[in-house]
Structures are given as C-alpha cells and as structure tokens.
Design a protein around this motif. Structure first.
Motif, PDB file in Angstrom:
ATOM      1  N   UNK A 175       7.353   4.979   1.828  1.00  0.00           N
ATOM      2  CA  UNK A 175       5.956   5.109   2.268  1.00  0.00           C
ATOM      3  C   UNK A 175       5.013   5.265   1.087  1.00  0.00           C
ATOM      4  N   UNK A 176       5.446   5.963   0.040  1.00  0.00           N
ATOM      5  CA  UNK A 176       4.623   6.071  -1.173  1.00  0.00           C
ATOM      6  C   UNK A 176       4.437   4.681  -1.786  1.00  0.00           C
ATOM      7  N   UNK A 177       5.525   3.912  -1.861  1.00  0.00           N
ATOM      8  CA  UNK A 177       5.434   2.549  -2.400  1.00  0.00           C
ATOM      9  C   UNK A 177       4.540   1.687  -1.515  1.00  0.00           C
ATOM     10  N   UNK A 178       4.685   1.828  -0.192  1.00  0.00           N
ATOM     11  CA  UNK A 178       3.853   1.051   0.731  1.00  0.00           C
ATOM     12  C   UNK A 178       2.376   1.370   0.557  1.00  0.00           C
ATOM     13  N   UNK A 179       2.050   2.639   0.343  1.00  0.00           N
ATOM     14  CA  UNK A 179       0.651   3.021   0.115  1.00  0.00           C
ATOM     15  C   UNK A 179       0.118   2.416  -1.182  1.00  0.00           C
ATOM     16  N   UNK A 180       0.946   2.420  -2.232  1.00  0.00           N
ATOM     17  CA  UNK A 180       0.530   1.811  -3.502  1.00  0.00           C
ATOM     18  C   UNK A 180       0.288   0.311  -3.310  1.00  0.00           C
ATOM     19  N   UNK A 181       1.216  -0.366  -2.631  1.00  0.00           N
ATOM     20  CA  UNK A 181       1.061  -1.800  -2.401  1.00  0.00           C
ATOM     21  C   UNK A 181      -0.119  -2.074  -1.474  1.00  0.00           C
ATOM     22  N   UNK A 182      -0.367  -1.196  -0.505  1.00  0.00           N
ATOM     23  CA  UNK A 182      -1.498  -1.372   0.398  1.00  0.00           C
ATOM     24  C   UNK A 182      -2.815  -1.288  -0.378  1.00  0.00           C
ATOM     25  N   UNK A 183      -2.864  -0.408  -1.367  1.00  0.00           N
ATOM     26  CA  UNK A 183      -4.047  -0.357  -2.238  1.00  0.00           C
ATOM     27  C   UNK A 183      -4.268  -1.680  -2.945  1.00  0.00           C
ATOM     28  N   UNK A 184      -3.200  -2.302  -3.403  1.00  0.00           N
ATOM     29  CA  UNK A 184      -3.308  -3.613  -4.047  1.00  0.00           C
ATOM     30  C   UNK A 184      -3.741  -4.686  -3.051  1.00  0.00           C
ATOM     31  N   UNK A 185      -3.260  -4.594  -1.825  1.00  0.00           N
ATOM     32  CA  UNK A 185      -3.649  -5.558  -0.788  1.00  0.00           C
ATOM     33  C   UNK A 185      -5.138  -5.443  -0.506  1.00  0.00           C
ATOM     34  N   UNK A 186      -5.627  -4.216  -0.376  1.00  0.00           N
ATOM     35  CA  UNK A 186      -7.055  -4.008  -0.126  1.00  0.00           C
ATOM     36  C   UNK A 186      -7.885  -4.559  -1.287  1.00  0.00           C
ATOM     37  N   UNK A 187      -7.452  -4.268  -2.510  1.00  0.00           N
ATOM     38  CA  UNK A 187      -8.163  -4.759  -3.691  1.00  0.00           C
ATOM     39  C   UNK A 187      -8.181  -6.290  -3.719  1.00  0.00           C
ATOM     40  N   UNK A 188      -7.023  -6.915  -3.432  1.00  0.00           N
ATOM     41  CA  UNK A 188      -6.940  -8.373  -3.418  1.00  0.00           C
ATOM     42  C   UNK A 188      -7.770  -8.999  -2.316  1.00  0.00           C
ATOM     43  N   UNK A 189      -7.792  -8.375  -1.142  1.00  0.00           N
ATOM     44  CA  UNK A 189      -8.586  -8.895  -0.034  1.00  0.00           C
ATOM     45  C   UNK A 189     -10.075  -8.791  -0.344  1.00  0.00           C
ATOM     46  N   UNK A 190     -10.483  -7.684  -0.925  1.00  0.00           N
ATOM     47  CA  UNK A 190     -11.895  -7.539  -1.324  1.00  0.00           C
ATOM     48  C   UNK A 190     -12.287  -8.613  -2.338  1.00  0.00           C
ATOM     49  N   UNK A 191     -11.407  -8.840  -3.302  1.00  0.00           N
ATOM     50  CA  UNK A 191     -11.667  -9.841  -4.341  1.00  0.00           C
ATOM     51  C   UNK A 191     -11.787 -11.234  -3.720  1.00  0.00           C
ATOM     52  N   UNK A 192     -10.882 -11.553  -2.808  1.00  0.00           N
ATOM     53  CA  UNK A 192     -10.911 -12.862  -2.144  1.00  0.00           C
ATOM     54  C   UNK A 192     -12.167 -13.020  -1.301  1.00  0.00           C
ATOM     55  N   UNK A 193     -12.525 -11.987  -0.565  1.00  0.00           N
ATOM     56  CA  UNK A 193     -13.743 -12.047   0.257  1.00  0.00           C
ATOM     57  C   UNK A 193     -14.992 -12.162  -0.594  1.00  0.00           C
ATOM     58  N   UNK A 194     -15.016 -11.463  -1.738  1.00  0.00           N
ATOM     59  CA  UNK A 194     -16.181 -11.524  -2.633  1.00  0.00           C
ATOM     60  C   UNK A 194     -16.358 -12.935  -3.207  1.00  0.00           C
ATOM     61  N   UNK A 195     -15.265 -13.606  -3.502  1.00  0.00           N
ATOM     62  CA  UNK A 195     -15.347 -14.971  -4.048  1.00  0.00           C
ATOM     63  C   UNK A 195     -15.855 -15.957  -3.012  1.00  0.00           C
ATOM     64  N   UNK A 196     -15.644 -15.679  -1.742  1.00  0.00           N
ATOM     65  CA  UNK A 196     -16.039 -16.614  -0.679  1.00  0.00           C
ATOM     66  C   UNK A 196     -17.508 -16.474  -0.324  1.00  0.00           C
ATOM     67  N   UNK A 197     -18.154 -15.396  -0.781  1.00  0.00           N
ATOM     68  CA  UNK A 197     -19.576 -15.199  -0.428  1.00  0.00           C
ATOM     69  C   UNK A 197     -20.499 -15.726  -1.488  1.00  0.00           C
TER      70      UNK A 197
END
Length: 197
Positions: A175-197
C-alpha cells in the motif's frame, strides 16, 4: 467446505496457481530487462506478492486477503497499454489520455480504496487473531509458532506466525508503494491534461 453468513472460506485453487505463474514470469522479465522495465521497487513488489500468494496457495491461510490484494492487478492492463502507446509514439493521442484517466480511476479503486477496506477488515476482525497458542496444549505444535484465527464460533483455523506476517506486513508495504505510484499517476495525468489545453 463449511460456510455461514459471516464467513467465506476460499480453498486452494487454480487462480492462485495462475497468479504465482504470472508473478514468476513477470519478475523474471523485470530482472532480465532490469533497467528498462523498472527498478528495485518493482522487484520488491513482485517478490512480496509472489511470496504471499504462493504461501496462501500452499497453506490455505489468508486467502481472503490474498484475493483482495490480487484484485489490485486489474490495473496492469492499463499500465501495459500505456507503455505500448508510449512506445508507439502516441503520447499526444486521445487513446493515451483516456488510458491515463482509466489508470487513475482503476488505481484509486483497486489499489487505494480496496487496500483501505482490507485494513479496515483486518481491524474489525483483529480480535479474532488470538495470542500465541500455549504449546503445552498440543505436543504436535511444539515446533511451530501458531496463532488462532477464529472465523466464527464453529470454525477455528490455525494461522502460523509467518502467515500473519504476510497478512499484516505485505499489504502494508504494497500500500505504501501503491500510494507512491499513485502520486506519480496524478502527476503524469496533470501533465498530460496541461499539454492538451
């Protein structure tokens, strides 16, 4: 197999054997292509998962929690598709964006919320995990450290201390690893969404 309304006892089955095979193949690929398929965190994740699933398959202990943790592997197809889309040069495609949102949602449900429920379930049933057995009661248990895991008044199952270690420690580390990876997923999704705008 005896069950009641409060208890579902899972038996040893082919689904755990398939999972062991999957983790063996996956950890083999990660080690073989170590630098390109992930770092030490992936090796740790797969080793812990392989150990817990194999132990549960061989002993029948902790299978409810093993299956709950295995549900988290529903995120794997999305992660693999992301890699394929990236390799194919489709990072700016609509498919990549949709896949990123699907990864976010499935990760949230299968690796964050489900793990929270797992810990809640363990907490609710913690009183059923009793202290070490008095080995004087049963001479056959002298060589084992055992716990009693009572599922109901009719069903009592011995869970060895190694099984309890896997029930409590492996999901916590994952679960600790999943939380760390989830932080990366959120960061990557924000980055992808920012590029599309």
């Amino acid at each position: 197999m005896e069950t009641n309304s409060r208890t579902v006892i899972c038996t040893k089955g082919s689904s755990l054997a398939v999972s062991v095979g999957y983790f063996l193949a996956d950890i083999g690929m990660i080690i073989w292509f170590y630098s390109s398929l992930g770092g030490i965190e992936y090796v740790i994740h797969h080793f812990l998962s392989l150990t817990a699933v194999a132990y549960s398959m061989m002993t029948g202990e902790g299978q409810l929690y093993t299956f709950m943790v295995l549900i988290s592997e529903t995120t794997t197809p999305g992660i693999n598709l992301r890699w394929y889309l990236d390799t194919a040069g489709m990072k700016r495609s609509r498919a990549y964006l949709i896949n990123g949102v699907v990864i976010f949602v499935t990760w949230l449900v299968a690796r964050i919320l489900l793990f929270m429920y797992l810990f809640y379930h363990v907490y609710l049933h913690f009183d059923q995990v009793k202290v070490f057995l008095d080995c004087h009661l049963n001479v056959n248990l002298l060589s084992y450290n055992c716990f009693i895991f009572a599922f109901s008044t009719k069903q009592v199952k011995l869970v060895h201390s190694y099984g309890l270690l896997l029930i409590f420690v492996v999901p916590f580390i994952l679960s600790v690893m999943n939380l760390m990876w989830f932080g990366k997923i959120i960061k990557g999704l924000r980055k992808t969404l920012a590029k599309r705008q």
